[in-house]
Design an enzyme around this catalytic site. Structure first.
Site, PDB file in Angstrom:
ATOM      1  N   SER A 165       0.835  -1.201   0.000  1.00 54.74           N
ATOM      2  CA  SER A 165       0.000   0.000   0.000  1.00 54.74           C
ATOM      3  C   SER A 165       0.875   1.259   0.000  1.00 54.74           C
ATOM      4  O   SER A 165       1.718   1.414  -0.873  1.00 54.74           O
ATOM      5  CB  SER A 165      -0.959  -0.046   1.193  1.00 54.74           C
ATOM      6  OG  SER A 165      -1.953   0.941   1.084  1.00 54.74           O
ATOM      7  N   ASP A 262      -9.423  -3.718  -5.819  1.00 56.52           N
ATOM      8  CA  ASP A 262      -8.762  -2.603  -5.147  1.00 56.52           C
ATOM      9  C   ASP A 262      -8.935  -1.336  -5.974  1.00 56.52           C
ATOM     10  O   ASP A 262      -8.631  -1.339  -7.173  1.00 56.52           O
ATOM     11  CB  ASP A 262      -7.276  -2.937  -5.004  1.00 56.52           C
ATOM     12  CG  ASP A 262      -6.482  -1.915  -4.227  1.00 56.52           C
ATOM     13  OD1 ASP A 262      -7.044  -0.876  -3.832  1.00 56.52           O
ATOM     14  OD2 ASP A 262      -5.281  -2.162  -4.013  1.00 56.52           O
ATOM     15  N   HIS A 292      -7.934  -4.815  -1.253  1.00 58.48           N
ATOM     16  CA  HIS A 292      -6.747  -4.136  -0.756  1.00 58.48           C
ATOM     17  C   HIS A 292      -6.424  -4.645   0.653  1.00 58.48           C
ATOM     18  O   HIS A 292      -7.315  -4.918   1.447  1.00 58.48           O
ATOM     19  CB  HIS A 292      -7.014  -2.629  -0.721  1.00 58.48           C
ATOM     20  CG  HIS A 292      -5.820  -1.803  -0.409  1.00 58.48           C
ATOM     21  ND1 HIS A 292      -4.938  -1.387  -1.379  1.00 58.48           N
ATOM     22  CD2 HIS A 292      -5.355  -1.296   0.762  1.00 58.48           C
ATOM     23  CE1 HIS A 292      -3.989  -0.664  -0.824  1.00 58.48           C
ATOM     24  NE2 HIS A 292      -4.211  -0.598   0.482  1.00 58.48           N
TER      25      HIS A 292
END
Length: 323
Positions: A165, A262, A292
């Site tokens: 991320s 995502d 995600h």
């Protein structure tokens, strides 16, 4: 995008991902949506304890590294007495959440699967620290260990960066910073990137995906960005919008992993297509049925473990003497 027009991703998830979404930790209070940032950080740490349990046992060592911004805590995970390479890990959390404990299992598994020492960097969080502090802290940590490798039984001739991320952005940005500023901390043999954001302000996936289930609505993404950047001009910086950097030359080999549902998946797709178009070494892999942050859930999701092993294999294949 009107919410009703978004893809109903919760009906399309894999069985494993659905089980995680529906899992209720006993005694865990609800997310403090209206709490201050410190309250949210403490909740995130509490919520991640379950997902970090039952991790591989290995030698660990904590070290405070002096940087221009003060000391930064690092944690070394050593699966064996000697290491053929060193892998630096940057945790995710939208630049505002997370620490070495919230991503402990991920780093332990990476160390086990690569057989290399993994160094987690507890960079300063936003909004207290703003761009480019986390990158400069990472570079300072790399410089320190390159100069003190013998003290820590490290092999820094070959190094890599990894992150998930926001940590994926920091991993790639730090490698590009080293290249662009002509700072040598070792030969960067690979960068492992799990569902990162790399600078897009809008995309098809950001319109179609994202909701309360992943904390990645358009409002959420704007909040993370505003917390991290100093001003609007930083949005175009080549170490924030990485597509404004030179991706046509000397980019270390990149393993680019994405989650199917995502909102940030288009960042990964564009990064892969850009690198591929300019013959920069890279590999792209999308993990179907996932949201995600799925990398955290290897206690319940075999695909999360698969994604870690895929990254580890990519890294090992680029060592001078692969395992």
């Amino acid at each position: 995008m009107k919410p009703e027009n978004k893809i109903p991703v919760l009906t399309r998830l894999s069985d494993e991902m659905t089980a995680v979404v529906n899992f209720q930790q006993p005694g865990l209070p609800p997310w403090p949506a209206d709490g201050d940032i410190e309250t949210q950080r403490q909740y995130y740490l509490l919520e991640r304890r379950f997902w970090n349990a039952d991790a591989p046992s290995m030698t660990t060592r904590t070290c405070a590294v002096s940087t221009p911004y003060g000391d930064v805590t690092t944690r070394l995970y050593s699966p064996q007495p000697t290491s053929q390479a060193t892998l630096y890990y940057l945790h995710g959390g939208g630049f505002i959440l997370g620490n070495l404990d919230t991503h402990d299992r991920i780093m332990r598994l990476l160390a086990r699967y690569t057989g290399c020492t993994v160094i987690g960097i507890d960079y300063s969080l936003s909004p207290q620290a703003r761009y480019p502090q986390a990158i400069e802290e990472t570079v300072a940590v790399c410089s320190y260990f390159s100069q003190h490798a013998d003290e820590y039984s490290l092999n820094v001739e070959e190094i890599g960066f990894a992150g998930d991320s926001a940590g994926a952005m920091l991993a790639l940005a730090s490698a590009l910073w080293l290249r662009d500023k002509h700072i040598r901390c070792g030969n960067v043999i690979a960068i492992l990137l799990w569902y990162g954001l790399y600078g897009l302000q809008d995309s098809v996936s950001r319109r179609l995906f994202g909701g309360a289930w992943d904390g990645l609505t358009r409002e959420d993404l704007d909040m993370y960005e505003k917390a991290y950047l100093r001003n609007d001009e930083d949005r175009e910086s080549p170490w924030y919008c990485l597509f404004n950097n030179d991706l046509t030359r000397d980019v270390p080999p990149c393993f680019i992993a994405s989650a199917e549902f995502d909102p940030l998946i288009d960042d990964s797709r564009l990064l892969h297509q850009t690198l591929q178009a300019h013959q920069q070494p890279c590999e792209y892999k999308m993990y179907p049925g996932t949201l995600h942050a799925f990398l955290h859930y290897s206690r319940m999701m075999t695909i999360a473990d698969d994604a870690l092993q895929d990254g580890a294999r990519f890294f090992m294949a680029r060592m001078k003497t692969p395992r």
